[in-house]
Scaffold this motif. Structure first.
Motif, PDB file in Angstrom:
ATOM      1  N   LYS A 214       0.965  -1.206   0.012  1.00  0.00           N
ATOM      2  CA  LYS A 214      -0.027  -0.041  -0.048  1.00  0.00           C
ATOM      3  C   LYS A 214       0.861   1.150  -0.005  1.00  0.00           C
ATOM      4  N   THR A 215       0.176   2.263  -0.271  1.00  0.00           N
ATOM      5  CA  THR A 215       1.058   3.614  -0.389  1.00  0.00           C
ATOM      6  C   THR A 215       1.303   4.200   0.963  1.00  0.00           C
ATOM      7  N   PRO A 216       2.482   4.026   1.356  1.00  0.00           N
ATOM      8  CA  PRO A 216       3.049   4.577   2.917  1.00  0.00           C
ATOM      9  C   PRO A 216       2.738   6.159   3.271  1.00  0.00           C
ATOM     10  N   ASN A 217       2.301   6.121   4.588  1.00  0.00           N
ATOM     11  CA  ASN A 217       2.151   7.773   4.933  1.00  0.00           C
ATOM     12  C   ASN A 217       3.185   8.108   5.701  1.00  0.00           C
ATOM     13  N   GLU A 218       3.942   6.962   6.367  1.00  0.00           N
ATOM     14  CA  GLU A 218       5.079   7.091   7.403  1.00  0.00           C
ATOM     15  C   GLU A 218       6.230   6.976   6.816  1.00  0.00           C
ATOM     16  N   VAL A 219       7.186   7.800   7.180  1.00  0.00           N
ATOM     17  CA  VAL A 219       8.631   7.464   6.890  1.00  0.00           C
ATOM     18  C   VAL A 219       9.269   5.996   7.049  1.00  0.00           C
ATOM     19  N   PHE A 220       9.928   5.724   5.989  1.00  0.00           N
ATOM     20  CA  PHE A 220      10.557   4.290   6.153  1.00  0.00           C
ATOM     21  C   PHE A 220      11.929   4.239   5.685  1.00  0.00           C
ATOM     22  N   PHE A 221      12.828   3.639   6.434  1.00  0.00           N
ATOM     23  CA  PHE A 221      14.392   3.671   6.155  1.00  0.00           C
ATOM     24  C   PHE A 221      14.696   2.341   6.362  1.00  0.00           C
ATOM     25  N   PHE A 222      16.050   1.914   5.565  1.00  0.00           N
ATOM     26  CA  PHE A 222      16.658   0.652   5.576  1.00  0.00           C
ATOM     27  C   PHE A 222      18.042   1.079   5.515  1.00  0.00           C
ATOM     28  N   SER A 223      18.877   0.577   6.461  1.00  0.00           N
ATOM     29  CA  SER A 223      20.290   0.928   6.111  1.00  0.00           C
ATOM     30  C   SER A 223      21.038  -0.528   6.085  1.00  0.00           C
ATOM     31  N   TYR A 224      22.070  -0.577   5.288  1.00  0.00           N
ATOM     32  CA  TYR A 224      22.877  -1.867   4.913  1.00  0.00           C
ATOM     33  C   TYR A 224      22.060  -2.815   4.477  1.00  0.00           C
ATOM     34  N   LEU A 225      21.230  -2.531   3.466  1.00  0.00           N
ATOM     35  CA  LEU A 225      20.544  -3.694   2.849  1.00  0.00           C
ATOM     36  C   LEU A 225      21.315  -5.002   2.437  1.00  0.00           C
ATOM     37  N   ASN A 226      22.479  -4.649   2.177  1.00  0.00           N
ATOM     38  CA  ASN A 226      23.502  -5.752   1.620  1.00  0.00           C
ATOM     39  C   ASN A 226      24.080  -6.471   2.850  1.00  0.00           C
ATOM     40  N   GLY A 227      23.587  -6.112   4.137  1.00  0.00           N
ATOM     41  CA  GLY A 227      24.293  -6.632   5.361  1.00  0.00           C
ATOM     42  C   GLY A 227      25.883  -6.453   5.217  1.00  0.00           C
ATOM     43  N   LYS A 228      26.212  -5.367   4.810  1.00  0.00           N
ATOM     44  CA  LYS A 228      27.726  -4.893   4.714  1.00  0.00           C
ATOM     45  C   LYS A 228      28.755  -5.734   3.953  1.00  0.00           C
ATOM     46  N   LYS A 229      28.274  -6.517   3.340  1.00  0.00           N
ATOM     47  CA  LYS A 229      28.878  -7.395   2.377  1.00  0.00           C
ATOM     48  C   LYS A 229      29.322  -6.423   1.058  1.00  0.00           C
ATOM     49  N   LYS A 230      30.434  -6.404   0.706  1.00  0.00           N
ATOM     50  CA  LYS A 230      30.740  -5.736  -0.635  1.00  0.00           C
ATOM     51  C   LYS A 230      29.854  -6.129  -1.963  1.00  0.00           C
ATOM     52  N   VAL A 231      29.242  -5.202  -2.573  1.00  0.00           N
ATOM     53  CA  VAL A 231      28.265  -5.582  -3.668  1.00  0.00           C
ATOM     54  C   VAL A 231      28.686  -4.660  -4.739  1.00  0.00           C
ATOM     55  N   GLN A 232      28.279  -5.002  -5.917  1.00  0.00           N
ATOM     56  CA  GLN A 232      28.043  -3.969  -7.345  1.00  0.00           C
ATOM     57  C   GLN A 232      27.267  -2.896  -6.843  1.00  0.00           C
ATOM     58  N   ALA A 233      27.802  -1.877  -7.000  1.00  0.00           N
ATOM     59  CA  ALA A 233      27.005  -0.450  -6.720  1.00  0.00           C
ATOM     60  C   ALA A 233      26.015  -0.221  -7.906  1.00  0.00           C
ATOM     61  N   SER A 234      24.856  -0.758  -7.766  1.00  0.00           N
ATOM     62  CA  SER A 234      23.784  -0.528  -8.536  1.00  0.00           C
ATOM     63  C   SER A 234      22.497  -0.664  -8.010  1.00  0.00           C
ATOM     64  N   TRP A 235      21.325  -0.125  -8.670  1.00  0.00           N
ATOM     65  CA  TRP A 235      19.970  -0.329  -8.368  1.00  0.00           C
ATOM     66  C   TRP A 235      19.138   0.058  -9.776  1.00  0.00           C
ATOM     67  N   LYS A 236      17.941  -0.634  -9.827  1.00  0.00           N
ATOM     68  CA  LYS A 236      17.192  -0.017 -10.876  1.00  0.00           C
ATOM     69  C   LYS A 236      15.658   0.208 -10.241  1.00  0.00           C
ATOM     70  N   LEU A 237      14.873   1.312 -10.554  1.00  0.00           N
ATOM     71  CA  LEU A 237      13.685   1.347  -9.963  1.00  0.00           C
ATOM     72  C   LEU A 237      12.637   1.584 -11.286  1.00  0.00           C
ATOM     73  N   GLU A 238      11.478   0.781 -11.327  1.00  0.00           N
ATOM     74  CA  GLU A 238      10.596   0.762 -12.408  1.00  0.00           C
ATOM     75  C   GLU A 238       9.368   1.001 -11.898  1.00  0.00           C
ATOM     76  N   ASN A 239       8.399   1.533 -12.902  1.00  0.00           N
ATOM     77  CA  ASN A 239       6.937   1.730 -12.566  1.00  0.00           C
ATOM     78  C   ASN A 239       6.224   1.245 -13.655  1.00  0.00           C
ATOM     79  N   SER A 240       5.387  -0.018 -13.455  1.00  0.00           N
ATOM     80  CA  SER A 240       4.678  -0.749 -14.120  1.00  0.00           C
ATOM     81  C   SER A 240       3.586  -0.123 -14.816  1.00  0.00           C
ATOM     82  N   LYS A 241       3.057   0.944 -14.088  1.00  0.00           N
ATOM     83  CA  LYS A 241       1.851   1.798 -14.582  1.00  0.00           C
ATOM     84  C   LYS A 241       2.590   2.951 -15.720  1.00  0.00           C
ATOM     85  N   LEU A 242       3.599   3.395 -15.637  1.00  0.00           N
ATOM     86  CA  LEU A 242       4.094   4.195 -16.858  1.00  0.00           C
ATOM     87  C   LEU A 242       5.061   3.549 -17.853  1.00  0.00           C
ATOM     88  N   ASN A 243       5.366   2.139 -17.253  1.00  0.00           N
ATOM     89  CA  ASN A 243       6.178   1.494 -18.305  1.00  0.00           C
ATOM     90  C   ASN A 243       7.683   2.001 -18.465  1.00  0.00           C
TER      91      ASN A 243
END
Length: 293
Positions: A214-243
């Protein structure tokens, strides 16, 4: 007026150092406030209901030393310390907080413009043994842009700090919903995160993806999603409505991947660690690509 880099596919709006945002958190050099691609606007303000929009982060703003700016610990109250890309800030308390707005002695920037790039450079004063030269180039690509950074230590002490791009993102100002998905180059295990702030439990994780029930109304925050392991620096964000989608790829490995957001925004953050002895320099880059699904 912002400086504009433009081709047949996209338009990039860039505020120059002393235009609009002049607070003491985010780097002033080459402030990318908005990108337009396929009739979709990327980038949003940190606090869209705030009375003074230029006091807040926006678009693709980056920051050096979010936890401890250069020379803060050595400085006494009333003395100055470095905030890379901003200038010298006056120490007021025993601990630093990025939400405070400090008294500032601003940097002087040299700017070179061309049809497909803008180059900005600044050099700091020598304070408490620290001094640096920072260069940033924003380069227009066919369907994206690249930010090239170069930092040189010209002081007497080792520079240890971090840099990241906050990425204040929404597509056409559309709120967070199940239309969005953030894809990372590793499996997500919420049990390994350093911080897990998800008060409504509307942010959900599955395999390598973060999404919304659902659409959040409160602030969310997550740190070290990678569990502090060295990973490739990348991400992608997609929107299925706007394609439509956007991807960031750094030319480095990262040991810290954070995500912050709220109803109107999501901010994936890839941290670059810097350790420079005197007379050393380092360069790194972030490449953004926009695409149709």
């Amino acid at each position: 007026m912002p400086h504009i880099l433009k081709n047949k596919n996209l338009e990039i709006l860039i505020d120059l150092p002393h235009e609009n945002y002049r607070e003491t958190r985010f780097d002033w050099s080459g402030k990318i406030i908005e990108v337009n691609f396929e009739n979709v606007t990327f980038g949003i303000t940190e606090a869209p209901k705030a009375a003074h929009q230029h006091h807040n982060g926006r678009g693709f703003f980056n920051e050096f030393g979010i936890d401890s700016p250069l020379g803060f610990d050595e400085a006494k109250k009333g003395e100055w310390f470095h905030k890379i890309g901003v200038g010298l800030l006056k120490k007021e308390d025993d601990s630093y907080s990025f939400v405070n707005n400090y008294k500032v002695k601003t940097l002087n920037f040299s700017i070179q413009k061309s049809t497909d790039s803008i180059h900005l450079e600044c050099s700091s004063e020598l304070v408490n043994g620290y001094q640096y030269i920072l260069k940033k180039e924003i380069q227009l690509l066919e369907t994206g842009f690249r930010i090239n950074y170069w930092l040189e230590n010209i002081g007497d002490k080792t520079i240890k700090t971090t840099e990241y791009n906050h990425n204040f993102l929404a597509f056409n100002k559309e709120s967070m919903s199940n239309n969005y998905r953030l894809v990372l180059p590793f499996e997500l295990d919420s049990g390994q995160f350093d911080e897990n702030v998800n008060p409504e439990n509307f942010v959900q994780f599955k395999n390598d993806q973060l999404g919304f029930s659902k659409t959040p109304n409160e602030v969310f925050f997550f740190s070290y999603l990678n569990g502090k392991k060295k990973v490739q620096a990348s991400w992608k964000l997609e929107n299925s409505k706007l394609n439509i989608g956007i991807k960031e790829v750094g030319d480095f490995k990262t040991s810290k991947v954070n995500v912050w957001g709220c109803k109107h925004v999501i901010s994936p953050e890839l941290f670059f660690e810097i350790a420079l002895d005197p007379k050393q320099s380092v360069s790194w880059s972030r490449t953004y690509t926009f695409y149709k699904l």
